[in-house]
Design a protein around this motif. Structure first.
Motif, PDB file in Angstrom:
ATOM      1  N   LEU A 113      36.028  34.938  41.576  1.00 51.45           N
ATOM      2  CA  LEU A 113      37.243  34.723  40.787  1.00 51.45           C
ATOM      3  C   LEU A 113      37.510  35.899  39.863  1.00 51.45           C
ATOM      4  CD1 LEU A 113      37.044  30.925  39.942  1.00 51.45           C
ATOM      5  CD2 LEU A 113      38.989  32.094  40.992  1.00 51.45           C
ATOM      6  N   ASP A 114      36.466  36.380  39.208  1.00 52.75           N
ATOM      7  CA  ASP A 114      36.637  37.540  38.320  1.00 52.75           C
ATOM      8  C   ASP A 114      37.191  38.734  39.092  1.00 52.75           C
ATOM      9  OD1 ASP A 114      35.684  36.126  36.136  1.00 52.75           O
ATOM     10  OD2 ASP A 114      33.651  36.964  36.257  1.00 52.75           O
ATOM     11  N   THR A 115      36.628  38.982  40.273  1.00 52.58           N
ATOM     12  CA  THR A 115      37.085  40.110  41.093  1.00 52.58           C
ATOM     13  C   THR A 115      38.542  39.935  41.501  1.00 52.58           C
ATOM     14  OG1 THR A 115      34.852  40.489  41.936  1.00 52.58           O
ATOM     15  CG2 THR A 115      36.671  41.372  43.249  1.00 52.58           C
ATOM     16  N   GLN A 116      38.878  38.739  41.970  1.00 53.89           N
ATOM     17  CA  GLN A 116      40.251  38.513  42.438  1.00 53.89           C
ATOM     18  C   GLN A 116      41.254  38.527  41.284  1.00 53.89           C
ATOM     19  OE1 GLN A 116      40.850  38.870  45.540  1.00 53.89           O
ATOM     20  NE2 GLN A 116      38.642  38.939  45.911  1.00 53.89           N
ATOM     21  N   ARG A 117      40.858  38.066  40.117  1.00 54.08           N
ATOM     22  CA  ARG A 117      41.752  38.136  38.952  1.00 54.08           C
ATOM     23  C   ARG A 117      42.000  39.588  38.562  1.00 54.08           C
ATOM     24  NH1 ARG A 117      38.675  33.131  36.448  1.00 54.08           N
ATOM     25  NH2 ARG A 117      40.065  31.472  37.150  1.00 54.08           N
ATOM     26  N   HIS A 118      40.960  40.393  38.661  1.00 52.91           N
ATOM     27  CA  HIS A 118      41.120  41.823  38.386  1.00 52.91           C
ATOM     28  C   HIS A 118      42.065  42.445  39.421  1.00 52.91           C
ATOM     29  CE1 HIS A 118      40.141  45.868  37.089  1.00 52.91           C
ATOM     30  NE2 HIS A 118      39.898  46.179  38.344  1.00 52.91           N
ATOM     31  N   ASN A 119      41.860  42.109  40.690  1.00 47.37           N
ATOM     32  CA  ASN A 119      42.741  42.625  41.746  1.00 47.37           C
ATOM     33  C   ASN A 119      44.185  42.194  41.513  1.00 47.37           C
ATOM     34  OD1 ASN A 119      40.505  43.744  42.977  1.00 47.37           O
ATOM     35  ND2 ASN A 119      40.324  42.146  44.532  1.00 47.37           N
ATOM     36  N   LEU A 120      44.374  40.945  41.115  1.00 46.99           N
ATOM     37  CA  LEU A 120      45.713  40.437  40.841  1.00 46.99           C
ATOM     38  C   LEU A 120      46.357  41.213  39.692  1.00 46.99           C
ATOM     39  CD1 LEU A 120      48.049  38.429  41.140  1.00 46.99           C
ATOM     40  CD2 LEU A 120      46.751  36.850  39.664  1.00 46.99           C
ATOM     41  N   PHE A 121      45.604  41.439  38.654  1.00 47.51           N
ATOM     42  CA  PHE A 121      46.121  42.197  37.510  1.00 47.51           C
ATOM     43  C   PHE A 121      46.592  43.576  37.957  1.00 47.51           C
ATOM     44  CE2 PHE A 121      45.411  45.280  34.097  1.00 47.51           C
ATOM     45  CZ  PHE A 121      46.238  44.758  33.108  1.00 47.51           C
ATOM     46  N   GLN A 122      45.773  44.242  38.752  1.00 50.23           N
ATOM     47  CA  GLN A 122      46.151  45.571  39.224  1.00 50.23           C
ATOM     48  C   GLN A 122      47.383  45.522  40.119  1.00 50.23           C
ATOM     49  OE1 GLN A 122      42.448  47.008  40.945  1.00 50.23           O
ATOM     50  NE2 GLN A 122      42.158  48.339  39.172  1.00 50.23           N
ATOM     51  N   ALA A 123      47.446  44.514  40.992  1.00 45.95           N
ATOM     52  CA  ALA A 123      48.596  44.408  41.895  1.00 45.95           C
ATOM     53  C   ALA A 123      49.880  44.100  41.127  1.00 45.95           C
ATOM     54  CB  ALA A 123      48.333  43.337  42.950  1.00 45.95           C
ATOM     55  N   GLU A 124      49.764  43.328  40.051  1.00 46.63           N
ATOM     56  CA  GLU A 124      50.945  42.997  39.259  1.00 46.63           C
ATOM     57  C   GLU A 124      51.359  44.146  38.339  1.00 46.63           C
ATOM     58  OE1 GLU A 124      50.711  38.157  38.839  1.00 46.63           O
ATOM     59  OE2 GLU A 124      49.661  39.368  37.353  1.00 46.63           O
ATOM     60  N   GLN A 125      50.373  44.836  37.792  1.00 47.14           N
ATOM     61  CA  GLN A 125      50.673  45.904  36.847  1.00 47.14           C
ATOM     62  C   GLN A 125      51.040  47.214  37.534  1.00 47.14           C
ATOM     63  OE1 GLN A 125      50.947  45.499  33.460  1.00 47.14           O
ATOM     64  NE2 GLN A 125      50.762  43.364  34.099  1.00 47.14           N
ATOM     65  N   GLY A 126      50.532  47.430  38.739  1.00 45.17           N
ATOM     66  CA  GLY A 126      50.810  48.670  39.452  1.00 45.17           C
ATOM     67  C   GLY A 126      52.294  48.973  39.569  1.00 45.17           C
ATOM     68  N   PRO A 127      53.087  48.028  40.085  1.00 50.15           N
ATOM     69  CA  PRO A 127      54.522  48.306  40.225  1.00 50.15           C
ATOM     70  C   PRO A 127      55.217  48.551  38.889  1.00 50.15           C
ATOM     71  CG  PRO A 127      53.902  46.417  41.569  1.00 50.15           C
ATOM     72  CD  PRO A 127      52.712  46.774  40.727  1.00 50.15           C
ATOM     73  N   GLN A 128      54.711  47.973  37.823  1.00 49.71           N
ATOM     74  CA  GLN A 128      55.328  48.140  36.509  1.00 49.71           C
ATOM     75  C   GLN A 128      54.934  49.461  35.857  1.00 49.71           C
ATOM     76  OE1 GLN A 128      54.374  44.705  34.147  1.00 49.71           O
ATOM     77  NE2 GLN A 128      55.052  43.287  35.747  1.00 49.71           N
ATOM     78  N   GLN A 129      53.704  49.892  36.117  1.00 52.20           N
ATOM     79  CA  GLN A 129      53.163  51.056  35.420  1.00 52.20           C
ATOM     80  C   GLN A 129      53.288  52.360  36.197  1.00 52.20           C
ATOM     81  OE1 GLN A 129      52.007  50.679  32.301  1.00 52.20           O
ATOM     82  NE2 GLN A 129      52.416  48.488  32.404  1.00 52.20           N
ATOM     83  N   LEU A 130      53.385  52.252  37.517  1.00 47.07           N
ATOM     84  CA  LEU A 130      53.357  53.451  38.341  1.00 47.07           C
ATOM     85  C   LEU A 130      54.723  53.748  38.944  1.00 47.07           C
ATOM     86  CD1 LEU A 130      50.070  52.679  40.283  1.00 47.07           C
ATOM     87  CD2 LEU A 130      50.313  54.165  38.285  1.00 47.07           C
ATOM     88  N   ASN A 131      55.004  54.997  39.092  1.00 49.41           N
ATOM     89  CA  ASN A 131      56.215  55.421  39.773  1.00 49.41           C
ATOM     90  C   ASN A 131      55.855  55.588  41.249  1.00 49.41           C
ATOM     91  OD1 ASN A 131      58.715  56.339  40.424  1.00 49.41           O
ATOM     92  ND2 ASN A 131      58.444  58.373  39.522  1.00 49.41           N
ATOM     93  N   ILE A 132      56.071  54.509  42.030  1.00 48.92           N
ATOM     94  CA  ILE A 132      55.670  54.522  43.429  1.00 48.92           C
ATOM     95  C   ILE A 132      56.866  54.152  44.301  1.00 48.92           C
ATOM     96  CG2 ILE A 132      53.241  54.005  43.005  1.00 48.92           C
ATOM     97  CD1 ILE A 132      53.787  51.091  43.531  1.00 48.92           C
ATOM     98  N   PRO A 133      56.830  54.553  45.571  1.00 45.45           N
ATOM     99  CA  PRO A 133      57.921  54.212  46.487  1.00 45.45           C
ATOM    100  C   PRO A 133      58.058  52.692  46.631  1.00 45.45           C
ATOM    101  CG  PRO A 133      56.494  55.882  47.447  1.00 45.45           C
ATOM    102  CD  PRO A 133      55.831  55.419  46.191  1.00 45.45           C
ATOM    103  N   ASP A 134      59.261  52.260  46.942  1.00 50.05           N
ATOM    104  CA  ASP A 134      59.560  50.827  47.043  1.00 50.05           C
ATOM    105  C   ASP A 134      58.675  50.108  48.052  1.00 50.05           C
ATOM    106  OD1 ASP A 134      61.470  50.908  45.064  1.00 50.05           O
ATOM    107  OD2 ASP A 134      63.166  51.101  46.452  1.00 50.05           O
ATOM    108  N   ARG A 135      58.372  50.745  49.184  1.00 53.84           N
ATOM    109  CA  ARG A 135      57.559  50.049  50.195  1.00 53.84           C
ATOM    110  C   ARG A 135      56.157  49.742  49.675  1.00 53.84           C
ATOM    111  NH1 ARG A 135      57.574  55.406  52.696  1.00 53.84           N
ATOM    112  NH2 ARG A 135      55.430  56.136  52.765  1.00 53.84           N
ATOM    113  N   TYR A 136      55.619  50.621  48.818  1.00 57.01           N
ATOM    114  CA  TYR A 136      54.305  50.353  48.228  1.00 57.01           C
ATOM    115  C   TYR A 136      54.415  49.309  47.126  1.00 57.01           C
ATOM    116  CZ  TYR A 136      52.734  54.393  50.849  1.00 57.01           C
ATOM    117  OH  TYR A 136      52.443  55.268  51.851  1.00 57.01           O
ATOM    118  N   ARG A 137      55.505  49.349  46.409  1.00 53.93           N
ATOM    119  CA  ARG A 137      55.754  48.357  45.364  1.00 53.93           C
ATOM    120  C   ARG A 137      55.803  46.959  46.000  1.00 53.93           C
ATOM    121  NH1 ARG A 137      57.606  49.554  40.568  1.00 53.93           N
ATOM    122  NH2 ARG A 137      58.339  51.571  41.313  1.00 53.93           N
TER     123      ARG A 137
END
Length: 173
Positions: A113-137
């Motif tokens: 659960l700890d690992t997956q919550r961390h993964n979820l946080f990164q997946a949710e924050q990535g699109p908000q924090q990073l300037n990435i192409p739409d397909r990766y978002r």
């Protein structure tokens, strides 16, 4: 004698030996002598003579719960991990084995659960924090949903194990 090994060694003796190995390995990893460990345990209010420490490490002397916690504090480690490793695969008759297995499973699910919550946080924050192409978002947002689903599934599993453990503790099993 219940659940002795093939060589006739009672389970409690095997447990004491395994626990002693865990304690000794941690002490050596910390580069601490038995004398120094004795001084540290005394300083925290649970004096253990260096000879007692050596006997505990050899599995020749039982360790009380208070002494176990004091040793872990003195060695800056988790005593529960010592117990978990010392009982891993150790067969003890009765529901204690069932309890140990359930606790181990609960711990494993909590780690997942700890690992997956961390993964979820990164997946949710990535699109908000990073300037990435739409397909990766979009891919990260899809990943986030998969992590949410996996977290729900793991929580259901953990809750089921915890309920089983409560039943064992109350004698309803």
């Amino acid at each position: 004698m219940v659940n002795d090994s093939s060589d006739g060694t009672p389970w409690r003796d095997r447990f004491a030996k395994r626990l002693g190995v865990e304690i000794q390995a941690t002490r050596k990893q910390r580069d601490m002598s038995a004398v120094k460990l004795s001084e540290v345990t005394a300083a925290i209010g649970v004096p253990l003579h260096r000879v007692a420490i050596t006997r505990i490490e050899k599995g020749e002397q039982d360790v009380t719960a208070v002494e176990l916690v004091a040793l872990a504090v003195a060695l800056d480690t988790d005593w529960a991990q010592w117990l978990s490793r010392a009982t891993d695969g150790l067969e003890v008759a009765g529901t204690r084995s069932d309890r140990a297995v359930l606790r181990m499973l609960i711990d494993e699910v909590n780690e997942q659960l700890d690992t997956q919550r961390h993964n979820l946080f990164q997946a949710e924050q990535g699109p908000q924090q990073l300037n990435i192409p739409d397909r990766y978002r979009e891919r990260l947002l899809e990943d986030a949903q998969r992590y949410r689903d996996l977290i729900k599934s793991l929580e259901v599993t953990r809750d089921r194990y915890e309920e089983d453990l409560k039943k064992l503790d109350s004698g309803d099993a």
